[in-house]
Design a protein around this motif. Structure first.
Motif, PDB file in Angstrom:
ATOM      1  N   GLU A 181       0.804  -1.065  -0.119  1.00  0.00           N
ATOM      2  CA  GLU A 181      -0.098   0.021   0.161  1.00  0.00           C
ATOM      3  C   GLU A 181       0.718   1.391   0.101  1.00  0.00           C
ATOM      4  O   GLU A 181       0.786   2.150   0.886  1.00  0.00           O
ATOM      5  CB  GLU A 181      -0.934   0.033   1.314  1.00  0.00           C
ATOM      6  CG  GLU A 181      -1.839  -1.257   1.350  1.00  0.00           C
ATOM      7  CD  GLU A 181      -3.172  -0.896   0.972  1.00  0.00           C
ATOM      8  OE1 GLU A 181      -3.705   0.029   0.683  1.00  0.00           O
ATOM      9  OE2 GLU A 181      -3.968  -1.941   1.460  1.00  0.00           O
ATOM     10  N   THR A 183       1.105   3.923  -1.744  1.00  0.00           N
ATOM     11  CA  THR A 183       0.500   5.274  -2.079  1.00  0.00           C
ATOM     12  C   THR A 183      -0.887   5.563  -1.350  1.00  0.00           C
ATOM     13  O   THR A 183      -1.462   6.679  -1.533  1.00  0.00           O
ATOM     14  CB  THR A 183       0.132   5.236  -3.390  1.00  0.00           C
ATOM     15  OG1 THR A 183      -0.800   4.281  -3.603  1.00  0.00           O
ATOM     16  CG2 THR A 183       1.190   5.158  -4.441  1.00  0.00           C
ATOM     17  N   THR A 184      -1.115   4.885  -0.387  1.00  0.00           N
ATOM     18  CA  THR A 184      -2.593   5.155   0.269  1.00  0.00           C
ATOM     19  C   THR A 184      -2.451   6.300   1.105  1.00  0.00           C
ATOM     20  O   THR A 184      -3.550   7.082   1.320  1.00  0.00           O
ATOM     21  CB  THR A 184      -2.772   3.831   1.366  1.00  0.00           C
ATOM     22  OG1 THR A 184      -2.999   2.828   0.560  1.00  0.00           O
ATOM     23  CG2 THR A 184      -3.973   4.077   2.225  1.00  0.00           C
ATOM     24  N   VAL A 188      -4.189  12.244  -4.310  1.00  0.00           N
ATOM     25  CA  VAL A 188      -4.556  11.476  -5.566  1.00  0.00           C
ATOM     26  C   VAL A 188      -3.453  11.850  -6.430  1.00  0.00           C
ATOM     27  O   VAL A 188      -2.885  10.892  -7.271  1.00  0.00           O
ATOM     28  CB  VAL A 188      -5.843  11.688  -6.045  1.00  0.00           C
ATOM     29  CG1 VAL A 188      -5.853  11.137  -7.294  1.00  0.00           C
ATOM     30  CG2 VAL A 188      -6.982  11.217  -5.171  1.00  0.00           C
ATOM     31  N   GLN A 191       0.000  10.286  -5.576  1.00  0.00           N
ATOM     32  CA  GLN A 191      -0.205   8.764  -5.861  1.00  0.00           C
ATOM     33  C   GLN A 191      -0.011   8.684  -7.314  1.00  0.00           C
ATOM     34  O   GLN A 191       0.678   7.593  -7.403  1.00  0.00           O
ATOM     35  CB  GLN A 191      -1.584   8.323  -5.341  1.00  0.00           C
ATOM     36  CG  GLN A 191      -2.024   6.989  -5.529  1.00  0.00           C
ATOM     37  CD  GLN A 191      -3.323   6.820  -5.014  1.00  0.00           C
ATOM     38  OE1 GLN A 191      -4.320   6.808  -5.836  1.00  0.00           O
ATOM     39  NE2 GLN A 191      -3.518   6.420  -3.802  1.00  0.00           N
ATOM     40  N   ALA A 192      -0.647   9.192  -8.261  1.00  0.00           N
ATOM     41  CA  ALA A 192      -0.199   8.900  -9.586  1.00  0.00           C
ATOM     42  C   ALA A 192       1.113   9.201  -9.861  1.00  0.00           C
ATOM     43  O   ALA A 192       1.663   8.409 -10.697  1.00  0.00           O
ATOM     44  CB  ALA A 192      -1.164  10.053 -10.367  1.00  0.00           C
ATOM     45  N   LEU A 195       3.006   5.830  -8.731  1.00  0.00           N
ATOM     46  CA  LEU A 195       2.543   4.848  -9.443  1.00  0.00           C
ATOM     47  C   LEU A 195       3.449   4.786 -10.993  1.00  0.00           C
ATOM     48  O   LEU A 195       4.064   3.813 -11.151  1.00  0.00           O
ATOM     49  CB  LEU A 195       1.141   4.769  -9.785  1.00  0.00           C
ATOM     50  CG  LEU A 195       0.448   4.235  -8.601  1.00  0.00           C
ATOM     51  CD1 LEU A 195      -1.129   4.433  -8.853  1.00  0.00           C
ATOM     52  CD2 LEU A 195       0.703   2.840  -7.988  1.00  0.00           C
ATOM     53  N   THR A 213      -2.578  -3.808  -2.376  1.00  0.00           N
ATOM     54  CA  THR A 213      -3.642  -2.745  -2.177  1.00  0.00           C
ATOM     55  C   THR A 213      -5.182  -3.224  -1.970  1.00  0.00           C
ATOM     56  O   THR A 213      -5.424  -4.432  -2.231  1.00  0.00           O
ATOM     57  CB  THR A 213      -3.333  -1.789  -3.522  1.00  0.00           C
ATOM     58  OG1 THR A 213      -4.401  -0.857  -3.420  1.00  0.00           O
ATOM     59  CG2 THR A 213      -4.131  -2.619  -4.698  1.00  0.00           C
ATOM     60  N   ASP A 215      -7.194  -1.142  -3.334  1.00  0.00           N
ATOM     61  CA  ASP A 215      -7.692  -0.098  -4.463  1.00  0.00           C
ATOM     62  C   ASP A 215      -7.772  -0.712  -5.990  1.00  0.00           C
ATOM     63  O   ASP A 215      -6.580  -0.534  -6.567  1.00  0.00           O
ATOM     64  CB  ASP A 215      -7.374   1.234  -4.190  1.00  0.00           C
ATOM     65  CG  ASP A 215      -7.786   2.328  -5.339  1.00  0.00           C
ATOM     66  OD1 ASP A 215      -8.669   1.741  -6.104  1.00  0.00           O
ATOM     67  OD2 ASP A 215      -7.391   3.580  -5.034  1.00  0.00           O
ATOM     68  N   VAL A 218      -6.000   1.406  -8.591  1.00  0.00           N
ATOM     69  CA  VAL A 218      -4.707   1.496  -8.675  1.00  0.00           C
ATOM     70  C   VAL A 218      -3.954   0.393  -9.533  1.00  0.00           C
ATOM     71  O   VAL A 218      -2.963   0.411 -10.096  1.00  0.00           O
ATOM     72  CB  VAL A 218      -3.998   1.427  -7.257  1.00  0.00           C
ATOM     73  CG1 VAL A 218      -2.320   1.042  -7.302  1.00  0.00           C
ATOM     74  CG2 VAL A 218      -4.307   2.850  -6.618  1.00  0.00           C
ATOM     75  N   ASN A 221      -3.579   0.394 -13.308  1.00  0.00           N
ATOM     76  CA  ASN A 221      -2.375   1.273 -13.935  1.00  0.00           C
ATOM     77  C   ASN A 221      -1.023   0.511 -13.937  1.00  0.00           C
ATOM     78  O   ASN A 221      -0.320   1.081 -14.269  1.00  0.00           O
ATOM     79  CB  ASN A 221      -2.423   2.394 -13.285  1.00  0.00           C
ATOM     80  CG  ASN A 221      -3.711   3.255 -13.629  1.00  0.00           C
ATOM     81  OD1 ASN A 221      -4.398   3.382 -14.886  1.00  0.00           O
ATOM     82  ND2 ASN A 221      -4.306   3.968 -12.659  1.00  0.00           N
ATOM     83  N   ILE A 222      -0.961  -0.379 -12.956  1.00  0.00           N
ATOM     84  CA  ILE A 222       0.277  -0.946 -12.702  1.00  0.00           C
ATOM     85  C   ILE A 222       0.617  -2.363 -12.915  1.00  0.00           C
ATOM     86  O   ILE A 222       1.732  -2.775 -12.922  1.00  0.00           O
ATOM     87  CB  ILE A 222       0.779  -0.583 -11.149  1.00  0.00           C
ATOM     88  CG1 ILE A 222       2.239  -0.359 -11.034  1.00  0.00           C
ATOM     89  CG2 ILE A 222       0.164  -1.192 -10.429  1.00  0.00           C
ATOM     90  CD1 ILE A 222       2.810   0.059  -9.886  1.00  0.00           C
TER      91      ILE A 222
END
Length: 349
Positions: A181, A183-184, A188, A191-192, A195, A213, A215, A218, A221-222
């Motif tokens: 986690e 980027t929790t 936002v 976070q981007a 990532l 995660t 989420d 998220v 995207n990864i």
């Protein structure tokens, strides 16, 4: 693809005053070289405990591996003594934790903390370690690294601290990077950026990543592959496209349905009813049955096996049995899948 890490029938428990908590109950997965595997689920699903077991970081004596194996580079590291694991931890398998301030020493300069792993695991002298630390800070896009090496963690923003922690994790060129986690705690926008940074770094250093995660947004995207966890078990696994655009487990439907999208402001978000089960006494049958409005009678009696959807896609739900009624995902989930599809098309165009 070459398998770098393989987990087979992993069971992890914790002894508590109330009894034995069966936090991880028969988990199986693998990680290929150069790929990103996302492990997704609610808090308490067992995803972080699984990765702590990989690192040998379970709190002893209360936390322990009850059975199963963790094979890294053809060696079962679950049976290793702690002194032998220390040679792997940080050097071969590194971890990025959720809160960077718990990973950084507030009394030491950031440069000193990055250099520490280089000196200990790589055997570098101070001058070489300093140059490498500056190189790593450049890699994680920290501006003016020569000056920032001399600063303390409190002089960095949350996003920049997380970049420092990533630099520390990459210091010894680990073959597996576990991001729990990461980027929790960030807003936002930051976070981007983190990532994007991790995707960029993976291309440059070709490390394999396990991304933890809750989420699903998220993940899209990864990750290359996704494992969905519930009540200490993996209930669905597949490529990102398979899990996002052809989900089969009702729990995955619930996670997808609870994702906000730009096109969903006029409708309420789907919420999974109830709470996860007590893992001191796991329920009979499918652990998700009590929260599943599509549950069949057999769900309360017998645990479902992993049904094969494709060569890479599996899900543990009786709805995939040939005699089960044909039930489609709820309309709200379908709308979210369609909106994600449209977003992806817009991104490509």
């Amino acid at each position: 693809m070459d398998r770098l890490l393989e987990v087979n029938d992993l069971h992890v428990s914790f002894n508590t005053y109330s009894g034995e908590v069966q936090a991880v109950r028969g988990v199986n997965f693998h990680l290929n070289k150069g790929e990103t595997l996302a492990i997704v689920g609610e808090s308490g699903s067992g995803k972080s405990v699984t990765t702590k077991a990989l690192m040998g970081l379970l709190p002893k004596p209360h936390g322990f591996i009850k059975q199963g194996s963790i094979t890294f580079d053809n060696t079962d590291i679950s049976k290793m003594k702690d002194k032998d694991l220390q040679k792997i931890r940080g050097k071969e398998i590194a971890m990025i934790f959720q809160d960077p301030m718990t990973s950084l020493n507030p009394t030491l300069k950031v440069g000193t903390q990055i250099m520490e792993g280089l000196i200990k695991h790589q055997g570098m002298g101070k001058a070489d370690a300093r140059n490498k630390a500056i190189e790593l800070m450049n890699l994680v896009q920290i501006p003016n690294p020569e000056a920032r090496m001399k600063q303390y963690p409190h002089q960095f923003s949350g996003g920049m601290r997380q970049r420092v922690v990533i630099a520390m994790a990459l210091a010894c060129n680990p073959r597996v990077l576990i991001a729990d986690e990461p980027t929790t705690a960030l807003d936002v926008t930051i976070q981007a950026q983190i990532l994007d940074l991790m995707k960029d770094i993976q291309k440059k250093v070709n490390t394999s990543i396990i991304f933890i995660t809750h989420d699903l947004g998220v993940v899209a995207n990864i990750a290359d592959r996704v494992a969905v966890m519930y009540a200490g078990k993996i209930v669905e696994t597949g490529t990102v496209d398979e899990v996002f655009y052809n989900p089969k487990h009702p729990y995955t439907w619930g996670l997808l349905g609870s994702m906000p999208t730009l096109e969903s402001d006029e409708e309420e978000l789907f919420a999974i009813p109830g709470t996860p089960p007590d893992l001191i006494a796991p329920p009979k049958g499918d652990a998700f049955a009590a929260r599943n409005r599509f549950a069949l009678e057999i769900d309360f009696v017998e645990e479902p096996p992993m049904f094969k959807v494709s060569d890479t896609h599996y899900a543990a739900t009786w709805l995939l049995h040939e005699d089960a009624p044909k039930i489609e995902p709820p309309a709200s989930v379908k709308r979210r899948i369609e909106s994600m599809d449209h977003s992806e098309e817009a991104t490509r165009s």
